[in-house]
Design an enzyme around this catalytic site. Structure first.
Site, PDB file in Angstrom:
ATOM      1  N   TYR A 192     -11.361 -29.683  16.119  1.00 45.66           N
ATOM      2  CA  TYR A 192     -11.175 -30.336  17.359  1.00 45.66           C
ATOM      3  C   TYR A 192     -12.486 -30.996  17.788  1.00 45.66           C
ATOM      4  O   TYR A 192     -13.096 -29.972  18.461  1.00 45.66           O
ATOM      5  CB  TYR A 192     -10.033 -29.866  18.407  1.00 45.66           C
ATOM      6  N   HIS A 338      -1.102 -38.163  20.815  1.00 48.24           N
ATOM      7  CA  HIS A 338      -1.402 -38.247  19.080  1.00 48.24           C
ATOM      8  C   HIS A 338      -0.018 -37.829  18.621  1.00 48.24           C
ATOM      9  O   HIS A 338       0.750 -37.162  18.972  1.00 48.24           O
ATOM     10  CB  HIS A 338      -2.375 -36.964  18.946  1.00 48.24           C
TER      11      HIS A 338
END
Length: 348
Positions: A192, A338
């Protein structure tokens, strides 16, 4: 004369720039008198023709294997795993039922070690009894609470069982951003990437430290086995990955700055391939993130921020492991934010 030589060098460098950087630099070129020269033409994005209308979503072919050994991995930025499990457990079970991934990665779980983590592990074990869920495969932020964090779970029948290790690429205290899973035939890295921030306050750290460290780490792994990188990389690399490229603020916004886009190009130049773009080279409107606040999901005004990046050998089909499919699952982001993305590898 000094001004002439300065501008000659600037123009020479400008011609050698990638297209993304040219657009940013164009407005800063001056003429020989020192006066600022206006842009000749406004940048036109790939989707300008859909102004005021929805951008069509592509219907992409999904490759299916039959009678061959595969490894399928899915990554999903859930923006808080506790709330996600409370409100969207049914969606999670649906993804598992229809995709049957070998590995599932969660991004931005925001859990703290201790009670929060223990409760999430227990809930996942109850929801997905066919998966191994280990606290040691959760990386949590120590830098601040309720922030970042990644995790990996995998099927109990995966043979042999993978080895999971934590990797820190950020400066200072860990933000829990990267995990590496090792299989006999390849490495799977879940990450991430830090967002550069509303005021681009982390842009220099991102470009000068994080991105180079990630490239170097992946290159070291690739010397031993093929590598798959999955995750929210917080960059929209190509023009086609940005719904509103022509907007003036885009080049000054996190994930779409010329610097971030050029840095991602360096990763590809270091021996890696954008898996989704490789499998679907002509796809348009294939985004993975839509702003909930702006209501951008319904008109499909998005960005492609989530990626499957693979070693060149996987994309070329050399060796025992081959890239078979790279995909998005946009139906699992009905309101925006997302969607899950995934990869299928064929193992011979």
């Amino acid at each position: 004369q000094a001004l002439f030589h300065s501008n000659f060098a600037l123009r020479t460098n400008f011609l050698a720039m990638p297209p993304a950087l040219k657009r940013s630099a164009a407005s800063h070129i001056v003429d020989d008198s020192g006066a600022k020269r206006a842009k000749k033409a406004r940048v036109e994005g790939q989707y300008a023709q859909f102004s005021g209308r929805s951008i069509p979503e592509p219907k992409l072919h999904r490759s299916r294997t039959s009678g061959t050994r595969t490894l399928k991995a899915i990554s999903w930025n859930v923006a808080g795993l506790r709330t996600f499990l409370q409100k969207r457990g049914a969606d999670l079970k649906s993804v598992i039922k229809h995709e049957k991934p070998t590995v599932l990665g969660f991004l931005e779980h925001k859990l703290q070690a201790g009670k929060q983590l223990d409760e999430a592990v227990a809930t996942l074990k109850s929801l997905l009894p066919e998966y191994e869920v280990h606290p040691s495969a959760f990386s949590c932020s120590l830098a601040k609470k309720g922030y970042s964090g990644v995790a990996l779970i995998w099927r109990k029948d995966a043979r042999p069982q993978p080895l999971v290790t934590k990797k820190q690429l950020e400066n200072g205290s860990t933000e829990g951003r990267t995990l590496c899973m090792e299989f006999p035939t390849c490495y799977l890295v879940l990450t991430y990437v830090p967002n550069s921030g509303d005021k681009l306050q982390r842009l220099k750290e991102r470009i000068n430290h994080w991105d180079p460290r990630l490239r170097q780490y992946l290159q070291r792994l690739a010397r031993h086995k093929p590598v798959v990188l999955l995750g929210d990389l917080n960059v929209a690399h190509r023009d086609v990955d940005i719904w509103n490229l022509e907007s003036p603020h885009v080049a000054k916004s996190a994930s779409t700055t010329p610097e971030e886009r050029a840095s991602f190009a360096k990763l590809l130049a270091a021996g890696f391939v954008d898996g989704f773009a490789h499998v679907h080279p002509n796809a348009k409107g294939a985004f993975t993130y839509w702003s909930i606040r702006a209501g951008n999901r319904k008109p499909n005004r998005g960005l492609r921020l989530d990626y499957i990046v693979v070693s060149e050998a996987l994309a070329s089909g050399r060796g025992r492991v081959k890239l078979f499919d790279a995909f998005h699952l946009p139906s699992y982001a009905p309101a925006g934010d997302h969607c899950p993305v995934g990869v299928s590898l064929q193992i011979s």
